[in-house]
Design a protein around this motif. Structure first.
Motif, PDB file in Angstrom:
ATOM      1  N   TYR A   1      16.778  15.558  -5.231  1.00 48.95           N
ATOM      2  CA  TYR A   1      15.041  15.019  -5.047  1.00 48.95           C
ATOM      3  C   TYR A   1      14.570  15.401  -5.225  1.00 48.95           C
ATOM      4  N   ASP A   2      13.100  14.735  -4.920  1.00 47.79           N
ATOM      5  CA  ASP A   2      11.477  15.511  -4.996  1.00 47.79           C
ATOM      6  C   ASP A   2      11.741  16.424  -3.704  1.00 47.79           C
ATOM      7  N   VAL A   3      11.754  15.955  -2.693  1.00 48.28           N
ATOM      8  CA  VAL A   3      11.581  17.054  -1.340  1.00 48.28           C
ATOM      9  C   VAL A   3      13.051  16.148  -0.214  1.00 48.28           C
ATOM     10  N   MET A   4      13.405  18.522  -0.324  1.00 51.50           N
ATOM     11  CA  MET A   4      14.876  17.467   1.137  1.00 51.50           C
ATOM     12  C   MET A   4      14.564  18.656   1.348  1.00 51.50           C
ATOM     13  N   LEU A   5      14.985  18.408   2.711  1.00 53.99           N
ATOM     14  CA  LEU A   5      14.825  19.252   4.056  1.00 53.99           C
ATOM     15  C   LEU A   5      15.963  19.588   4.596  1.00 53.99           C
ATOM     16  N   PHE A   6      16.777  21.216   5.023  1.00 47.50           N
ATOM     17  CA  PHE A   6      17.552  21.331   5.400  1.00 47.50           C
ATOM     18  C   PHE A   6      17.168  22.289   6.716  1.00 47.50           C
ATOM     19  N   THR A   7      18.644  22.310   7.431  1.00 49.58           N
ATOM     20  CA  THR A   7      18.194  23.315   8.526  1.00 49.58           C
ATOM     21  C   THR A   7      19.351  24.313   8.747  1.00 49.58           C
ATOM     22  N   VAL A   8      19.053  25.614   9.474  1.00 47.28           N
ATOM     23  CA  VAL A   8      20.173  26.186   9.471  1.00 47.28           C
ATOM     24  C   VAL A   8      20.785  25.931  11.305  1.00 47.28           C
TER      25      VAL A   8
ATOM     26  N   GLU B   1       1.140  -1.535  -0.222  1.00 46.62           N
ATOM     27  CA  GLU B   1       0.747  -0.197  -0.524  1.00 46.62           C
ATOM     28  C   GLU B   1       0.744   1.230  -0.153  1.00 46.62           C
ATOM     29  N   PRO B   2       0.316   2.589  -0.652  1.00 43.42           N
ATOM     30  CA  PRO B   2       1.292   4.407  -0.188  1.00 43.42           C
ATOM     31  C   PRO B   2       2.415   3.957   0.893  1.00 43.42           C
ATOM     32  N   TYR B   3       3.273   4.877   0.797  1.00 41.26           N
ATOM     33  CA  TYR B   3       3.808   4.763   2.399  1.00 41.26           C
ATOM     34  C   TYR B   3       4.423   5.374   2.080  1.00 41.26           C
ATOM     35  N   ILE B   4       5.232   6.604   3.344  1.00 42.31           N
ATOM     36  CA  ILE B   4       5.849   7.798   3.012  1.00 42.31           C
ATOM     37  C   ILE B   4       7.243   7.119   3.740  1.00 42.31           C
ATOM     38  N   GLU B   5       8.259   7.001   3.680  1.00 39.44           N
ATOM     39  CA  GLU B   5       9.495   7.098   3.725  1.00 39.44           C
ATOM     40  C   GLU B   5      10.695   7.911   4.389  1.00 39.44           C
ATOM     41  N   PHE B   6      10.776   8.387   4.973  1.00 38.48           N
ATOM     42  CA  PHE B   6      11.656   9.404   5.636  1.00 38.48           C
ATOM     43  C   PHE B   6      13.474   8.533   5.163  1.00 38.48           C
ATOM     44  N   ILE B   7      14.272   9.408   4.305  1.00 40.10           N
ATOM     45  CA  ILE B   7      15.228   8.862   4.029  1.00 40.10           C
ATOM     46  C   ILE B   7      16.773   9.981   5.033  1.00 40.10           C
ATOM     47  N   THR B   8      16.856  10.098   6.036  1.00 39.25           N
ATOM     48  CA  THR B   8      17.460  10.874   7.077  1.00 39.25           C
ATOM     49  C   THR B   8      19.413  10.344   5.864  1.00 39.25           C
ATOM     50  N   SER B   9      20.058  11.560   5.536  1.00 36.45           N
ATOM     51  CA  SER B   9      21.445  10.680   4.498  1.00 36.45           C
ATOM     52  C   SER B   9      22.315  12.433   4.969  1.00 36.45           C
ATOM     53  N   PRO B  10      23.734  12.431   5.605  1.00 37.81           N
ATOM     54  CA  PRO B  10      23.738  11.195   6.601  1.00 37.81           C
ATOM     55  C   PRO B  10      22.737  11.186   8.045  1.00 37.81           C
TER      56      PRO B  10
ATOM     57  N   HIS C   1      13.396  13.684   1.589  1.00 38.33           N
ATOM     58  CA  HIS C   1      15.172  13.449   1.734  1.00 38.33           C
ATOM     59  C   HIS C   1      15.318  14.440   3.442  1.00 38.33           C
ATOM     60  N   ASP C   2      15.330  13.962   4.398  1.00 40.17           N
ATOM     61  CA  ASP C   2      16.267  14.624   4.883  1.00 40.17           C
ATOM     62  C   ASP C   2      17.090  15.477   5.442  1.00 40.17           C
ATOM     63  N   LEU C   3      18.100  15.990   5.107  1.00 39.92           N
ATOM     64  CA  LEU C   3      19.859  16.292   4.583  1.00 39.92           C
ATOM     65  C   LEU C   3      19.786  17.053   5.360  1.00 39.92           C
ATOM     66  N   ALA C   4      19.576  17.425   6.715  1.00 36.50           N
ATOM     67  CA  ALA C   4      20.075  18.357   8.072  1.00 36.50           C
ATOM     68  C   ALA C   4      21.832  18.497   8.420  1.00 36.50           C
ATOM     69  N   TYR C   5      21.842  17.225   7.861  1.00 32.33           N
ATOM     70  CA  TYR C   5      23.977  16.737   7.838  1.00 32.33           C
ATOM     71  C   TYR C   5      24.031  16.997   6.991  1.00 32.33           C
TER      72      TYR C   5
ATOM     73  N   GLY D   1      25.179   8.537  11.680  1.00 30.44           N
ATOM     74  CA  GLY D   1      25.865   8.715  10.395  1.00 30.44           C
ATOM     75  C   GLY D   1      26.246   8.352   9.198  1.00 30.44           C
ATOM     76  N   VAL D   2      25.965   7.308   9.101  1.00 31.11           N
ATOM     77  CA  VAL D   2      25.537   6.551   7.663  1.00 31.11           C
ATOM     78  C   VAL D   2      25.512   7.594   6.351  1.00 31.11           C
ATOM     79  N   ILE D   3      25.596   7.636   5.098  1.00 24.87           N
ATOM     80  CA  ILE D   3      24.395   7.733   3.883  1.00 24.87           C
ATOM     81  C   ILE D   3      23.826   6.526   3.941  1.00 24.87           C
ATOM     82  N   ARG D   4      22.984   6.978   2.972  1.00 22.89           N
ATOM     83  CA  ARG D   4      21.010   6.152   3.131  1.00 22.89           C
ATOM     84  C   ARG D   4      20.891   6.498   1.612  1.00 22.89           C
ATOM     85  N   LYS D   5      20.449   5.002   1.654  1.00 20.49           N
ATOM     86  CA  LYS D   5      18.990   5.400   0.011  1.00 20.49           C
ATOM     87  C   LYS D   5      17.777   4.872   0.624  1.00 20.49           C
ATOM     88  N   PRO D   6      16.659   5.096  -0.209  1.00 19.93           N
ATOM     89  CA  PRO D   6      15.847   4.311   0.430  1.00 19.93           C
ATOM     90  C   PRO D   6      15.830   2.668   0.698  1.00 19.93           C
ATOM     91  N   VAL D   7      14.985   1.882   1.376  1.00 17.67           N
ATOM     92  CA  VAL D   7      15.115   1.409   1.832  1.00 17.67           C
ATOM     93  C   VAL D   7      14.050  -0.370   1.532  1.00 17.67           C
TER      94      VAL D   7
END
Lengths: 393, 393
Positions: free
Chosen positions: B211-218, B163-172, B193-197, B177-183
């Motif tokens: 990526y389609d949606v990329m998140l960053f933070t100050v 069924e539909p799902y949303i996956e958070f990929i945090t990379s690093p 894609h949470d790319l804060a680091y 601290g591991v570099i990640r891909k969708p699983v």
């Protein structure tokens, strides 16, 4: 013919205004009075020169945490102090033995209060009500993520269920400026008092508010809507703790820059009330509001198409005078029962918010009274012109 | 005896530190490395003197609205410009043809993304997953108001539903601290894609993220966590519009002061990368991270009780060099399989976050590597002392 430039010039007592683009042809400009954007107060802040200046250097306010010892761990102590000082100076709310919770505007605090006050152990969401016309954001804020904690249940006057409920009491009310009390008044009621407009420029301060959860916002008090700073005064420690938790999960606190600037500005307002060499902020803004309301009432009276909410004279403990409310919004009603007031004004390029959005009648609209002078003047001329057009064209 | 002041002084290569209260007896101080409070960068910002100073006067930024023409109506154009400029300078994300949505930190943007990406027309909430160990806030942010739009469904590796799902990929990844891909990699998957680091002080910049949606933070980029500024780079216009809507309902935008200060600071960082007369922000911070990680690895190696995550050498397009990750958090594991690592460290007055909170094993803890020098030094000495205590006391 009314609606033309010739008419606009004749339609005194509306000061003539030149649009920003330098042309005097205002017929093309859409005037947006839908939002309550409080830019009217700019003139006061310009007069204050550099008294409100605040400088941030690069190494300040790095941490998530604030410097205070508040239960609300991200609340800057300077802001807490200035909030309490201003309420004491104005006399509009009890601050002793209250917890201060800061929010990113009062919208976030509404959600935090709903989160804190909704029973966590119930299978069904608690009903949330407010008496119509209610602030148009309450239904949206309550339901936008389809929370299982709380659900919007509409007009408090129609709430018949014998079960726990949360009631928003907005006083003075948004949209109509009326002073309000709870209307459900049943056991198991939990009350949130939204006091965004309980300041002396809008209404008489008749007593210090003394409720369990009281919400305020810098936006409507000082005019600094862009800062997104609101605060709650909360009697119960556990409720304050849960509200703080909401803020922690949703935004990990509130911008330190915005908090520190708000502290500065609230401080200047308190000073202006206490130091006779300064121009009193509330007196200044009250004069602006009185002037705008008088001019609006003149136009409405003259064209005979609309009516406006009336307000009683009340003794204001702050100004030590009798004062009629001059709310931040005008709640205008078309006399014609079939009329859609928002549509009618839109045809004349005046954008307002329909009564429908406040759980009320489309004969009504909410109109911001806090716009720029220029926009307000164009609005009045167009409103007058509608009367002319309807009567003769 | 280890754990005493005598031992601490002998335990070189840990620089001796004097606690803020002026005493050298550090045994009573609780060291909090639970939060990733990035105050370590303060030394860089102090070196920059008044280059980042920004002054607000009383009449600025009154309006809810920003001055730009962005789809995100409250986004200051200066901030949008500096965000795009910094990504271009660093090369860590594609910004062309992307919408920028600003948030009150990236926590709010996570919720905005969930709101925008969850199907609005389904009776059941969409499943939200992330591979363990996952950022400890994802379950809380997804479920805290019991949304009917989305629900936390745990470790992405165990997600079996068709069924539909949303996956958070945090990379690093936060915490390890591991570099990640969708699983999950199934049809109907929606990715955030949470790319804060994903900044050069933490890891090699191997390609611009696209990526389609990329998140960053100050917070994690510059260290200004107190400002609460995050941003999303969004490919699809409708998603960006819905995320903006989320921000509008929940907080009516984002503090203008915080946005304008963030713009200033991001601008100084870009300048520091381009102007050889300035100290490059990322090089400076990278040196700090390398130094801390080397010292931590030395201690861990010496006491033989713990292990640390290892990272591969990768070529960094920004530094033009091979670089091993030096993450913002250390992911420490007790070698003893029955050990509760958080509990063990707590006994030594080191507060960390248990692996349990990241959907992982209590043998693990997450430890902030961004604390003050002094706290980091005390932490290392205590960690070394645990080895001593366990071996001989």
């Amino acid at each position: 013919m009314c609606g033309t430039k010739g008419c606009l010039v004749k339609c005194s007592p509306f000061p003539s205004a030149t649009p920003e683009n330098g042309t005097t042809d205002t017929t093309l400009i859409n005037i947006n009075l839908d939002h309550g954007d409080p830019i009217m107060y700019e003139s006061y802040w310009r007069k204050m020169g550099n008294r409100c200046d605040i400088t941030f250097n690069g190494y300040e306010s790095l941490s998530y945490f604030a410097n205070g010892k508040s239960l609300c761990w991200f609340l800057e102590s300077k802001l807490e102090d200035e909030i309490k000082r201003l309420h004491s100076v104005v006399g509009n709310a009890i601050v002793d033995d209250r917890y201060v919770v800061v929010g990113t505007g009062s919208s976030q605090l509404m959600q935090a209060a709903l989160y804190a006050l909704s029973p966590a152990d119930q299978p069904e969401p608690i009903s949330v009500v407010s008496a119509a016309p209610f602030y148009s954001s309450y239904p949206e804020v309550t339901d936008f993520v389809r929370s299982g904690l709380h659900k919007w249940a509409g007009d408090a006057r129609n709430f018949e269920k014998n079960e726990p409920y949360i009631e928003f009491i907005t006083s003075p009310n948004n949209p109509d400026g009326v002073i309000r009390k709870p209307v459900v008044n049943r056991d198991q009621g939990i009350l949130i008092h939204d006091l965004a407009y309980y300041w002396p420029q809008y209404t008489a301060i008749t007593s210090p508010a003394n409720y369990d959860v009281m919400l305020f916002t810098v936006s409507k008090c000082t005019g600094h809507a862009g800062s997104r700073i609101g605060w709650a005064l909360v009697r119960d420690k556990e409720v304050a703790r849960k509200m703080t938790k909401y803020m922690e999960i949703s935004t990990i606190g509130v911008s330190k820059e915005a908090q520190l600037r708000a502290a500065k500005i609230l401080g200047v307002i308190s000073d202006s009330c206490l130091d006779p060499t300064l121009e009193n902020f509330f007196e200044y803004c009250r004069s602006l509001m009185i002037d705008r309301w008088q001019r609006l009432r003149q136009v409405v009276k003259a064209n005979d198409l609309f009516t406006l909410q009336k307000y009683p004279l009340q003794y204001c403990l702050f100004t030590k005078n009798f004062y009629e409310s001059h709310p931040a919004f005008a709640w205008l009603m078309c006399k014609e029962s079939e009329e859609d007031c928002e549509k009618l004004l839109k045809e004349h390029k005046i954008q307002t918010r329909s009564g429908r959005k406040f759980g009320s009648d489309p004969r009504n609209v909410r109109i911001s009274m806090l716009s720029k002078d220029e926009d307000f003047n164009i609005f009045l001329r167009r409103l007058a012109a509608i009367g002319g057009l309807t009567n003769g064209n």
